[in-house]
Design a protein around this motif. Structure first.
Motif, PDB file in Angstrom:
ATOM      1  N   ALA A 297       0.845  -1.210   0.000  1.00 11.23           N
ATOM      2  CA  ALA A 297       0.000   0.000   0.000  1.00 11.23           C
ATOM      3  C   ALA A 297       0.870   1.246   0.000  1.00 11.23           C
ATOM      4  CB  ALA A 297      -0.919  -0.005   1.221  1.00 11.23           C
TER       5      ALA A 297
ATOM      6  N   ARG B 248      -1.420   2.592  14.894  1.00  5.06           N
ATOM      7  CA  ARG B 248      -2.657   3.299  14.554  1.00  5.06           C
ATOM      8  C   ARG B 248      -3.346   3.841  15.818  1.00  5.06           C
ATOM      9  NH1 ARG B 248      -6.387   4.001   9.893  1.00  5.06           N
ATOM     10  NH2 ARG B 248      -8.385   4.336  10.846  1.00  5.06           N
TER      11      ARG B 248
ATOM     12  N   PHE C  97      -5.946  12.558  16.336  1.00  9.08           N
ATOM     13  CA  PHE C  97      -6.930  13.088  15.379  1.00  9.08           C
ATOM     14  C   PHE C  97      -8.348  13.010  15.936  1.00  9.08           C
ATOM     15  CE2 PHE C  97      -3.282  12.100  12.766  1.00  9.08           C
ATOM     16  CZ  PHE C  97      -3.234  13.149  11.871  1.00  9.08           C
TER      17      PHE C  97
ATOM     18  N   GLY D  36      -0.952  13.296   3.750  1.00 13.25           N
ATOM     19  CA  GLY D  36      -1.862  14.400   4.009  1.00 13.25           C
ATOM     20  C   GLY D  36      -1.636  15.648   3.179  1.00 13.25           C
TER      21      GLY D  36
ATOM     22  N   VAL E  16      -9.609  11.432  -5.501  1.00 14.24           N
ATOM     23  CA  VAL E  16      -8.296  11.800  -6.033  1.00 14.24           C
ATOM     24  C   VAL E  16      -7.229  10.703  -5.954  1.00 14.24           C
ATOM     25  CG1 VAL E  16      -8.556  14.304  -5.784  1.00 14.24           C
ATOM     26  CG2 VAL E  16      -7.641  12.963  -3.866  1.00 14.24           C
TER      27      VAL E  16
ATOM     28  N   GLN F  93      -8.418   2.830   6.945  1.00 14.40           N
ATOM     29  CA  GLN F  93      -9.156   4.028   6.499  1.00 14.40           C
ATOM     30  C   GLN F  93      -8.443   5.281   7.028  1.00 14.40           C
ATOM     31  OE1 GLN F  93     -13.119   4.915   7.976  1.00 14.40           O
ATOM     32  NE2 GLN F  93     -13.823   5.204   5.877  1.00 14.40           N
TER      33      GLN F  93
ATOM     34  N   LEU G  85      -9.439  15.909   9.715  1.00 15.15           N
ATOM     35  CA  LEU G  85      -8.616  17.091   9.475  1.00 15.15           C
ATOM     36  C   LEU G  85      -8.737  17.530   8.008  1.00 15.15           C
ATOM     37  CD1 LEU G  85      -6.541  19.113  10.462  1.00 15.15           C
ATOM     38  CD2 LEU G  85      -4.755  17.417  10.073  1.00 15.15           C
ATOM     39  N   ALA G  86      -8.713  16.563   7.099  1.00 10.13           N
ATOM     40  CA  ALA G  86      -8.846  16.889   5.671  1.00 10.13           C
ATOM     41  C   ALA G  86     -10.172  17.605   5.420  1.00 10.13           C
ATOM     42  CB  ALA G  86      -8.755  15.617   4.842  1.00 10.13           C
TER      43      ALA G  86
HETATM   44  C1  HEM Z   1      -8.587  14.780   0.904  1.00 11.30           C
HETATM   45  C2  HEM Z   1      -7.537  14.364   1.546  1.00 11.30           C
HETATM   46  C3  HEM Z   1      -7.206  12.908   1.782  1.00 11.30           C
HETATM   47  C4  HEM Z   1      -7.544  11.781   1.070  1.00 11.30           C
HETATM   48  C5  HEM Z   1      -8.403  11.694  -0.188  1.00 11.30           C
HETATM   49  C6  HEM Z   1      -6.933  10.656   1.744  1.00 11.30           C
HETATM   50  C7  HEM Z   1      -7.068   9.333   1.344  1.00 11.30           C
HETATM   51  C8  HEM Z   1      -6.577   8.244   2.048  1.00 11.30           C
HETATM   52  C9  HEM Z   1      -6.816   6.858   1.698  1.00 11.30           C
HETATM   53  C10 HEM Z   1      -7.602   6.373   0.499  1.00 11.30           C
HETATM   54  C11 HEM Z   1      -6.192   6.093   2.635  1.00 11.30           C
HETATM   55  C12 HEM Z   1      -6.211   4.562   2.727  1.00 11.30           C
HETATM   56  C13 HEM Z   1      -4.976   3.912   2.140  1.00 11.30           C
HETATM   57  C14 HEM Z   1      -5.047   2.397   2.165  1.00 11.30           C
HETATM   58  O1  HEM Z   1      -6.055   1.820   2.560  1.00 11.30           O
HETATM   59  O2  HEM Z   1      -4.075   1.775   1.738  1.00 11.30           O
HETATM   60  C15 HEM Z   1      -5.541   6.986   3.569  1.00 11.30           C
HETATM   61  C16 HEM Z   1      -4.786   6.586   4.653  1.00 11.30           C
HETATM   62  C17 HEM Z   1      -4.076   7.462   5.453  1.00 11.30           C
HETATM   63  N1  HEM Z   1      -4.160   8.836   5.456  1.00 11.30           N
HETATM   64 FE1  HEM Z   1      -5.285   9.976   4.251  1.00 11.30          FE
HETATM   65  N2  HEM Z   1      -6.239  11.112   2.835  1.00 11.30           N
HETATM   66  C18 HEM Z   1      -6.381  12.485   2.905  1.00 11.30           C
HETATM   67  C19 HEM Z   1      -5.852  13.334   3.871  1.00 11.30           C
HETATM   68  C20 HEM Z   1      -5.036  12.956   4.911  1.00 11.30           C
HETATM   69  C21 HEM Z   1      -4.489  13.837   5.916  1.00 11.30           C
HETATM   70  C22 HEM Z   1      -4.759  15.347   6.011  1.00 11.30           C
HETATM   71  C23 HEM Z   1      -3.682  13.072   6.716  1.00 11.30           C
HETATM   72  C24 HEM Z   1      -2.865  13.472   7.911  1.00 11.30           C
HETATM   73  C25 HEM Z   1      -2.323  14.621   8.114  1.00 11.30           C
HETATM   74  C26 HEM Z   1      -3.753  11.703   6.234  1.00 11.30           C
HETATM   75  C27 HEM Z   1      -3.084  10.632   6.780  1.00 11.30           C
HETATM   76  C28 HEM Z   1      -3.297   9.306   6.422  1.00 11.30           C
HETATM   77  C29 HEM Z   1      -2.618   8.193   7.062  1.00 11.30           C
HETATM   78  C30 HEM Z   1      -1.575   8.274   8.171  1.00 11.30           C
HETATM   79  C31 HEM Z   1      -3.115   7.029   6.460  1.00 11.30           C
HETATM   80  C32 HEM Z   1      -2.740   5.595   6.780  1.00 11.30           C
HETATM   81  C33 HEM Z   1      -3.675   5.025   7.823  1.00 11.30           C
HETATM   82  C34 HEM Z   1      -3.378   3.584   8.142  1.00 11.30           C
HETATM   83  O3  HEM Z   1      -2.700   2.917   7.376  1.00 11.30           O
HETATM   84  O4  HEM Z   1      -3.875   3.113   9.185  1.00 11.30           O
HETATM   85  N3  HEM Z   1      -4.585  11.676   5.138  1.00 11.30           N
HETATM   86  N4  HEM Z   1      -5.810   8.306   3.193  1.00 11.30           N
END
Ligand code: HEM
Length: 399
Positions: free
Chosen positions: A69, A101, A108, A239, A281, A346, A352-353
Motif C-alpha cells: 500500500a 494506529r 486526530f 496528508g 483523487v 481508512q 482534518l482533511a
Molecule cells: C482529501 C484528503 C485525503 C484523502 C483523499 C486521503 C485518502 C486516504 C486513503 C484512500 C487512505 C487509505 C490507504 C489504504 O487503505 O491503503 C488513507 C490513509 C491514510 N491517510 Fe489519508 N487522505 C487524505 C488526507 C489525509 C491527511 C490530512 C492526513 C494526515 C495529516 C492523512 C493521513 C493518512 C494516514 C496516516 C493514512 C494511513 C492510515 C493507516 O494505514 O492506518 N490523510 N488516506
C-alpha cells in the motif's frame, strides 16, 4: 492454436473532455468483469476490483496485507518485496499496525481536530491576503492549495515557526512530480534528518504536539526515533498532496457547476463530502496482497495474488450512488463514499482533511466571490500519471 489474450493494462485514460470522470472502462468492468486481472504500470498483474461492495469487502478483510500500500503497483521503481519500515503505518499489518494506529488516531480526535480549525482558518485568510496582494491573475496551486496542508502538518507535528518555510519547501519538492528523482531523494533525506533532530529536541523539551507526545520517554510504549521519523514522513506524504489537489480540483469543479459555490457556502460539510466522492483523487486505488485464498464476489483469488481496490470506480457505482456521474449536493448519505478508503487503514487524517477543505473552499469563495479560471478550460493541465489526481497549476483571476 490462438495465443491467450494479453492481460489488459490498468485503465488510465479519462474520457475526452471529462477531466473529473474516471476512465470509462470502469463502468463496463463493473457491469461484466467486476474483478478481473490487469497489468499494472509497475509490471505486476493484479485483480482490479471495481464494484463498491467488493472494494469494501476487500478493504475490510483482515487476511489482505497492505504491504504494497498504497500504490506500489503504479511506481515502476518500487520493490514490492522491500522490507517494511516499522513506522510505515500504511503498509503494516495486524498487531504492528494496530499498535501504531492506536497512537496516531489519538492525535486526530474530534477535539484535537476542532482545536486545529482556528489555525486552518488563519492560514486560509493569510494566504488569501497574500494572493490578493500579489494581484490577478495568480496560480491558486502555489499561492493557496499547496502551502496550507503542509503548514497544517507542521502545526500537528510541532515544527517551530522559524523552520516552517524550509519544511514547506522541502516537502513540496519531495511530493512534486516536476522535481527530478535526485531532487526528490535529497528532499526526503533532508526532511528525515530534520525530523530526527526534532525528535531529539521534543524528547528534551516536550510541548503540546504529536511529536512530543509520541516520543516522550514518559509515554506508555514510546515510539523509537526511526518509527517517529517514518511516521512523520508518512503523515506528510499522505496528508499533503491529497488535500492540496482536492482544494485545487474542487475549486474548478465549483466554478464549473452553476449554483455550486452557493451550495458550498451554505452547507460546507455536505458539499465537501460530495466533492470527495466525485473527485476520488487517489486515482489508482489502493493495493492489497492476498495472504489466504479468498472469494471476491464470485471470483476466487489465491494466496499470493495482488488486488487493486479501485476507489474511484466504487464511488461511481450506480447501485449505491444514483446518477453517480453527476455532482449532487443533495445525496441522502453523503458519507458512504470510499474516497478515504475503508477498514483497518481508512484515512486517519480524514476529519482534518474535511476541516481543511471546508475552510479553504468557504474562505476562498467568500473572500473572492468573482473568482474565475484565467485560461480556457482545455489549457488546464491535469496530473494523469501521478498517484493523486490534481492540477499542475490553476491560473485564477478576479476583479
Ligand atoms: C482529501 C484528503 C485525503 C484523502 C483523499 C486521503 C485518502 C486516504 C486513503 C484512500 C487512505 C487509505 C490507504 C489504504 O487503505 O491503503 C488513507 C490513509 C491514510 N491517510 Fe489519508 N487522505 C487524505 C488526507 C489525509 C491527511 C490530512 C492526513 C494526515 C495529516 C492523512 C493521513 C493518512 C494516514 C496516516 C493514512 C494511513 C492510515 C493507516 O494505514 O492506518 N490523510 N488516506
Amino acid at each position: 492454436m490462438t495465443a491467450a489474450p494479453a492481460t489488459p493494462d490498468l485503465p488510465a485514460t479519462r474520457p475526452a473532455g471529462c477531466p473529473f470522470d474516471p476512465p470509462a472502462e470502469y463502468a463496463t468492468r463493473r457491469e461484466s468483469a467486476p474483478t478481473a486481472k490487469v497489468r499494472c504500470p509497475a509490471g505486476m498483474e493484479a485483480f482490479l476490483v471495481t464494484r463498491y461492495a467488493d472494494v469494501r469487502a476487500v478493504l475490510a478483510d483482515r487476511t489482505m496485507s497492505s504491504r504494497g500500500a498504497s500504490s506500489v503497483h503504479v511506481n515502476p521503481n518500487a520493490d514490492p518485496d522491500e522490507e517494511i519500515s516499522p513506522g510505515s503505518i500504511i503498509q503494516l499489518d495486524g498487531a504492528a499496525h494496530a499498535r501504531l494506529r492506536k497512537k496516531v488516531i489519538a492525535e486526530f480526535t474530534v477535539r484535537r481536530v476542532a482545536a486545529l480549525r482556528g489555525y486552518v482558518r488563519q492560514l486560509v485568510d493569510s494566504h488569501l491576503d497574500a494572493m490578493l496582494a500579489h494581484g490577478s491573475p495568480a496560480d491558486l496551486v502555489q499561492h493557496f492549495a499547496l502551502p496550507i496542508p503542509s503548514l497544517v502538518i507542521c502545526e500537528l507535528l510541532g515544527v517551530p515557526y522559524a523552520d516552517r518555510e524550509r519544511f514547506q519547501r522541502q516537502s513540496a519538492t519531495m511530493v512534486s512530480t516536476d522535481a527530478t528523482r535526485e531532487e526528490g531523494e535529497q528532499a526526503y533525506h533532508e526532511l528525515s534528518g530534520y525530523l530526527a533532530g526534532l525528535f531529539t529536541e521534543k524528547q528534551r523539551n516536550p510541548q503540546d504536539d504529536l511529536f512530543s507526545r509520541l516520543s516522550s520517554a514518559g509515554a506508555d510504549d514510546p515510539l523509537t526515533m526511526e518509527e517517529l521519523v517514518v511516521l512523520g514522513l508518512s503523515l506528510l506524504v499522505a496528508g499533503h498532496e491529497t488535500t492540496a489537489n482536492m482544494i485545487a480540483l474542487s475549486t474548478v469543479v465549483l466554478l464549473e457547476h452553476p449554483g455550486a459555490r452557493e451550495a458550498v457556502l451554505a452547507e460546507p460539510e455536505r458539499a465537501v463530502e460530495e466533492l470527495l466522492r466525485y473527485l476520488s483523487v487517489v486515482q489508482w486505488g489502493v493495493l492489497r496482497y492476498a495472504t489466504e485464498d479468498v472469494q471476491v464476489g464470485s471470483r476466487p483469488v489465491r494466496a499470493g495474488e495482488w488486488l487493486v481496490a479501485a476507489l474511484n470506480s466504487a464511488n461511481r457505482d450506480e447501485s449505491v450512488f444514483a446518477g453517480a456521474d453527476k455532482l449532487d449536493f443533495e445525496r441522502e448519505s453523503p458519507r458512504t463514499h470510499v474516497a478515504f478508503g475503508f477498514g483497518a487503514h481508512q484515512c486517519v487524517g480524514q476529519q482534518l482533511a474535511r476541516v481543511e477543505l471546508q475552510e479553504a473552499l468557504t474562505g476562498l469563495f467568500r473572500r473572492v466571490p468573482d473568482l474565475r479560471v484565467a485560461v480556457p478550460r482545455e489549457e488546464l493541465e491535469y496530473k494523469h500519471n501521478t498517484l493523486v489526481y490534481g492540477l499542475r497549476e490553476l491560473p485564477v483571476a478576479w476583479g
